[in-house]
Design a protein around this motif. Structure first.
Motif, PDB file in Angstrom:
ATOM      1  N   ALA A 126     -20.357  -3.761  38.244  1.00 24.98           N
ATOM      2  CA  ALA A 126     -19.402  -4.798  37.864  1.00 24.98           C
ATOM      3  C   ALA A 126     -18.012  -4.271  38.108  1.00 24.98           C
ATOM      4  O   ALA A 126     -17.715  -3.125  37.766  1.00 24.98           O
ATOM      5  CB  ALA A 126     -19.569  -5.165  36.393  1.00 24.98           C
ATOM      6  N   SER A 127     -17.168  -5.055  38.756  1.00 25.28           N
ATOM      7  CA  SER A 127     -15.792  -4.576  38.912  1.00 25.28           C
ATOM      8  C   SER A 127     -14.787  -5.695  38.745  1.00 25.28           C
ATOM      9  O   SER A 127     -14.998  -6.826  39.198  1.00 25.28           O
ATOM     10  CB  SER A 127     -15.601  -3.866  40.259  1.00 25.28           C
ATOM     11  OG  SER A 127     -16.414  -4.414  41.251  1.00 25.28           O
ATOM     12  N   LEU A 128     -13.717  -5.341  38.082  1.00 26.10           N
ATOM     13  CA  LEU A 128     -12.602  -6.256  37.858  1.00 26.10           C
ATOM     14  C   LEU A 128     -11.441  -5.718  38.660  1.00 26.10           C
ATOM     15  O   LEU A 128     -10.893  -4.668  38.334  1.00 26.10           O
ATOM     16  CB  LEU A 128     -12.263  -6.282  36.357  1.00 26.10           C
ATOM     17  CG  LEU A 128     -11.236  -7.316  35.921  1.00 26.10           C
ATOM     18  CD1 LEU A 128     -11.741  -8.716  36.203  1.00 26.10           C
ATOM     19  CD2 LEU A 128     -10.924  -7.154  34.444  1.00 26.10           C
ATOM     20  N   LEU A 129     -11.091  -6.427  39.740  1.00 18.99           N
ATOM     21  CA  LEU A 129     -10.097  -5.884  40.664  1.00 18.99           C
ATOM     22  C   LEU A 129      -8.713  -6.431  40.354  1.00 18.99           C
ATOM     23  O   LEU A 129      -8.564  -7.596  39.976  1.00 18.99           O
ATOM     24  CB  LEU A 129     -10.494  -6.227  42.095  1.00 18.99           C
ATOM     25  CG  LEU A 129     -11.885  -5.732  42.518  1.00 18.99           C
ATOM     26  CD1 LEU A 129     -12.200  -6.179  43.934  1.00 18.99           C
ATOM     27  CD2 LEU A 129     -11.947  -4.215  42.415  1.00 18.99           C
ATOM     28  N   PRO A 130      -7.701  -5.595  40.538  1.00 21.17           N
ATOM     29  CA  PRO A 130      -6.339  -6.044  40.245  1.00 21.17           C
ATOM     30  C   PRO A 130      -5.752  -6.833  41.408  1.00 21.17           C
ATOM     31  O   PRO A 130      -5.902  -6.447  42.564  1.00 21.17           O
ATOM     32  CB  PRO A 130      -5.584  -4.731  40.051  1.00 21.17           C
ATOM     33  CG  PRO A 130      -6.302  -3.775  40.944  1.00 21.17           C
ATOM     34  CD  PRO A 130      -7.748  -4.183  40.947  1.00 21.17           C
ATOM     35  N   PRO A 131      -5.078  -7.944  41.119  1.00 20.56           N
ATOM     36  CA  PRO A 131      -4.361  -8.663  42.181  1.00 20.56           C
ATOM     37  C   PRO A 131      -3.005  -7.996  42.416  1.00 20.56           C
ATOM     38  O   PRO A 131      -2.636  -7.052  41.710  1.00 20.56           O
ATOM     39  CB  PRO A 131      -4.179 -10.049  41.576  1.00 20.56           C
ATOM     40  CG  PRO A 131      -4.129  -9.819  40.111  1.00 20.56           C
ATOM     41  CD  PRO A 131      -4.977  -8.614  39.809  1.00 20.56           C
ATOM     42  N   GLU A 132      -2.293  -8.506  43.400  1.00 18.41           N
ATOM     43  CA  GLU A 132      -1.020  -7.890  43.770  1.00 18.41           C
ATOM     44  C   GLU A 132       0.032  -8.980  43.933  1.00 18.41           C
ATOM     45  O   GLU A 132      -0.215  -9.993  44.590  1.00 18.41           O
ATOM     46  CB  GLU A 132      -1.208  -7.145  45.107  1.00 18.41           C
ATOM     47  CG  GLU A 132       0.028  -6.459  45.617  1.00 18.41           C
ATOM     48  CD  GLU A 132      -0.124  -6.015  47.075  1.00 18.41           C
ATOM     49  OE1 GLU A 132       0.786  -5.385  47.603  1.00 18.41           O
ATOM     50  OE2 GLU A 132      -1.172  -6.345  47.691  1.00 18.41           O
ATOM     51  N   LEU A 133       1.182  -8.748  43.339  1.00 20.01           N
ATOM     52  CA  LEU A 133       2.252  -9.744  43.452  1.00 20.01           C
ATOM     53  C   LEU A 133       2.995  -9.565  44.771  1.00 20.01           C
ATOM     54  O   LEU A 133       3.481  -8.476  45.070  1.00 20.01           O
ATOM     55  CB  LEU A 133       3.232  -9.597  42.282  1.00 20.01           C
ATOM     56  CG  LEU A 133       4.431 -10.541  42.314  1.00 20.01           C
ATOM     57  CD1 LEU A 133       3.983 -11.993  42.144  1.00 20.01           C
ATOM     58  CD2 LEU A 133       5.445 -10.166  41.256  1.00 20.01           C
ATOM     59  N   ILE A 134       3.069 -10.636  45.550  1.00 21.78           N
ATOM     60  CA  ILE A 134       3.839 -10.606  46.790  1.00 21.78           C
ATOM     61  C   ILE A 134       5.166 -11.317  46.524  1.00 21.78           C
ATOM     62  O   ILE A 134       5.182 -12.524  46.266  1.00 21.78           O
ATOM     63  CB  ILE A 134       3.096 -11.332  47.927  1.00 21.78           C
ATOM     64  CG1 ILE A 134       1.669 -10.805  48.085  1.00 21.78           C
ATOM     65  CG2 ILE A 134       3.877 -11.221  49.227  1.00 21.78           C
ATOM     66  CD1 ILE A 134       1.569  -9.409  48.617  1.00 21.78           C
ATOM     67  N   VAL A 135       6.239 -10.574  46.572  1.00 14.44           N
ATOM     68  CA  VAL A 135       7.542 -11.158  46.241  1.00 14.44           C
ATOM     69  C   VAL A 135       8.207 -11.716  47.491  1.00 14.44           C
ATOM     70  O   VAL A 135       8.351 -11.021  48.489  1.00 14.44           O
ATOM     71  CB  VAL A 135       8.462 -10.111  45.580  1.00 14.44           C
ATOM     72  CG1 VAL A 135       9.849 -10.692  45.355  1.00 14.44           C
ATOM     73  CG2 VAL A 135       7.855  -9.634  44.272  1.00 14.44           C
ATOM     74  N   ARG A 136       8.575 -12.985  47.426  1.00 10.40           N
ATOM     75  CA  ARG A 136       9.327 -13.607  48.522  1.00 10.40           C
ATOM     76  C   ARG A 136      10.548 -14.315  47.943  1.00 10.40           C
ATOM     77  O   ARG A 136      10.956 -14.030  46.807  1.00 10.40           O
ATOM     78  CB  ARG A 136       8.435 -14.598  49.282  1.00 10.40           C
ATOM     79  CG  ARG A 136       7.252 -13.927  49.974  1.00 10.40           C
ATOM     80  CD  ARG A 136       6.676 -14.828  51.075  1.00 10.40           C
ATOM     81  NE  ARG A 136       5.486 -14.212  51.691  1.00 10.40           N
ATOM     82  CZ  ARG A 136       4.252 -14.334  51.210  1.00 10.40           C
ATOM     83  NH1 ARG A 136       4.039 -15.082  50.126  1.00 10.40           N
ATOM     84  NH2 ARG A 136       3.257 -13.739  51.800  1.00 10.40           N
ATOM     85  N   GLY A 137      11.105 -15.221  48.696  1.00  7.39           N
ATOM     86  CA  GLY A 137      12.394 -15.800  48.303  1.00  7.39           C
ATOM     87  C   GLY A 137      12.345 -16.769  47.135  1.00  7.39           C
ATOM     88  O   GLY A 137      13.380 -17.045  46.508  1.00  7.39           O
ATOM     89  N   SER A 138      11.192 -17.316  46.811  1.00  8.09           N
ATOM     90  CA  SER A 138      11.154 -18.386  45.807  1.00  8.09           C
ATOM     91  C   SER A 138      11.334 -17.883  44.382  1.00  8.09           C
ATOM     92  O   SER A 138      11.461 -18.674  43.464  1.00  8.09           O
ATOM     93  CB  SER A 138       9.811 -19.127  45.903  1.00  8.09           C
ATOM     94  OG  SER A 138       8.771 -18.323  45.388  1.00  8.09           O
ATOM     95  N   SER A 139      11.335 -16.563  44.200  1.00  7.14           N
ATOM     96  CA  SER A 139      11.462 -16.047  42.835  1.00  7.14           C
ATOM     97  C   SER A 139      12.782 -15.293  42.671  1.00  7.14           C
ATOM     98  O   SER A 139      12.826 -14.211  42.100  1.00  7.14           O
ATOM     99  CB  SER A 139      10.288 -15.142  42.498  1.00  7.14           C
ATOM    100  OG  SER A 139      10.191 -14.088  43.436  1.00  7.14           O
ATOM    101  N   CYS A 140      13.859 -15.884  43.175  1.00  2.57           N
ATOM    102  CA  CYS A 140      15.164 -15.236  43.083  1.00  2.57           C
ATOM    103  C   CYS A 140      15.732 -15.406  41.660  1.00  2.57           C
ATOM    104  O   CYS A 140      15.249 -16.231  40.896  1.00  2.57           O
ATOM    105  CB  CYS A 140      16.110 -15.843  44.115  1.00  2.57           C
ATOM    106  SG  CYS A 140      16.134 -17.634  44.036  1.00  2.57           S
TER     107      CYS A 140
END
Lengths: 328, 328
Positions: free
Chosen positions: A312-326
């Motif tokens: 069983a594995s719980l994998l971490p996601p990754e935040l991709i930062v682009r322009g919409s989160s200024c």
DNA sequence: TTGTACGCGTTATCAC
DNA sequence: GTGATAACGCGTACAA
């Protein structure tokens, strides 16, 4: 007709089994004989017949997968990524993916049962598990091996892989706080689904941990129109939020459009990092789908010992930062 | 272990071959015997072993398909629709889809050769044929059956299915003329690709037939950003077009965004009717992908007689009219 | 080291 | 109408 071991044996002037030994136990064969056999194999373009191998080994080296119809409103999907990852993961262990269709989950179960009984597949990969999903108990009951993407809440009996949804929205929320937002809303699926609730939970817990009051928590079906409507709703507030964490890229795209329609600024972070997100310069939480696919195939083909717990594995996601989160 | 014919025979008190006859030549078996055998089959949950059937019949009842990695910029794709259609089409003829991966077209050919030599598949479906495509000649040379989606320009030797791209853009152009547009531009792929040129041709020929001068014919890579840039370019014209026929939904979405950014009105028709089109209220040319999938499977599994030409069909697309193609 | 015999599960052929 | 025999291609225990 394709050449068989017999043809190779004749061409190399040895017996049928010597050819088999060259392929399966080369150390038993004298080097010069081996070379002669290998030359014959190359010259005839011989490949062992998979069907005969399967019959002999009672293992088809096939993994079954039900392909769903395309959801007509979702603007981006991770489904095609998963499919490619699964096919690619099987390659290393010489397994292939067998696709089948079904109208619903019961049809998927019936199809799986039929394929397994017919010896067409060794096991299955299940997509999109949710609470109350009938597939795991049914397959377990029939003793059919499988690995699942997602969880039902009762997942002790079989291998599964999931992505930490709460960690994903938590990272998104933390990021928004760090760039200066203080009023951060959430836009997600209707209440009740477990995936949706976990994504909401990551947002809520992070705001709490930062000592910030939770902004509005809005829900609706997963469509662009809903996103746009929710944006209008948010901006109608006398003290509107400056940022929103969305449960999907589709909702996020709708929120961006709704805000733009009002001429307002609204930072948005989506979920899944679909091509739509890249196109819209939308920050998004990316699920490690390739790793998910490989982990499922690995768990399926290398089952845990009978006395141990399934993988069983719980994998971490990754935040991709682009322009919409200024910043606000 | 699954039950075999032998188990059924024992349970029904008949010989192995009588069971086989019940399944494959029921008229040869006395009704009462047949019923007894059928009861045993139902009670044991017997299903014929596909692997053994395949070995016996030297036919795997599998269709090979190479799944490509996801193209990261295309906002919508018809690939997932095709995959589902193929799997569904196989169902009627008791064939399944076998997925494999490869890094490029040469890898796809090598993989196809290996799978065919190993008897793992009966044939292949090829996606995205184009002029100079190395796959058709390679597979023909090795005598591997296949059906293709698209054309290379030398397609006499194998079954193929294609969508009439020119008819699609022609319908889009005609529609725009009918609602009152007179200056109609085209936005497409870079010159050279055959699909792109056919789509351009449908637009150009229709304007000519209507006695209208062709508007600007702009090209660029298939991305939202390109679409937005082309919109700006078009609107910079002192007498700008009022409508654009786009070669893809991605370009069309970019054109819409570019026009909106300038506060200008621009009617747009896209191509492929992806979920993105529905979400953006974008008129679009829909390819009959389900029919394509079924036609390919049919052509592959029921080959033409050796003296006749292989099956070939050119299917008409359908224009889906939405809000983006309103009058000027 | 090499060759012989058998079985994996199914179906077609051919006697009875 | 029913039942014995053979064959599809491969792998492996066993004997030589």
């Amino acid at each position: 007709m394709q050449p068989t071991v017999e043809d190779v044996a004749r061409a190399a002037g040895v017996s049928r089994q010597t050819v088999s030994n060259v392929l399966n136990a080369p150390e038993r064969v004298r080097p010069e004989t081996r070379e002669r056999v290998e030359a014959a194999i190359a010259q005839l373009g011989y490949r062992p017949n998979r069907v005969a191998q399967s019959l002999r080994a009672s293992s088809s080296r096939m993994i079954g997968y039900r392909i769903e119809p395309v959801h007509p409103f979702a603007v981006g999907s991770i489904h095609d990524r998963l499919l490619h990852a699964l096919a690619d993961a099987g390659r290393a262990e010489d397994h292939h993916l067998l696709l089948y269709t079904a109208d619903d989950l019961d049809g998927e179960i019936a199809g799986a049962l039929a394929l397994h009984r017919a010896g067409a597949v060794d096991g299955f990969v299940l997509y999109g598990l949710h609470a109350g999903d009938p597939r795991p108990p049914a397959l377990l009951h029939h003793g059919i091996p499988f690995a699942a993407f997602g969880r039902t809440g009762h997942d002790e009996g079989h291998p599964w892989v999931d992505v930490d949804n709460a960690a994903g929205t938590a990272a998104a929320t933390r990021h928004l706080v760090e760039v200066g937002h203080r009023r951060i809303a959430f836009a997600g699926y209707p209440r009740g689904g477990d995936v949706g609730e976990r994504r909401a939970e990551g947002w809520r817990a992070t705001l709490e941990a930062c000592g910030l009051p939770p902004g509005p928590d809005l829900r609706g079906e997963d469509s662009l129109a809903t996103g746009a409507r929710l944006a209008a709703e948010l901006l109608d507030d006398p003290e509107p939020p400056t940022a929103v964490v969305a449960a999907t890229d589709t909702l996020a795209a709708g929120l961006l459009r709704g805000a733009r329609d009002r001429g307002a600024r609204l930072a948005v972070v989506g979920f899944d990092d679909t091509p739509t997100a890249a196109a819209l310069d939308l920050s998004s939480v990316r699920q490690p789908i390739e790793a998910v696919g490989h982990a499922m195939v690995r768990a399926l083909l290398n089952p845990a010992p009978p006395d141990g717990p399934p993988a069983a594995s719980l994998l971490p996601p990754e935040l991709i930062v682009r322009g919409s989160s200024c910043p606000p």
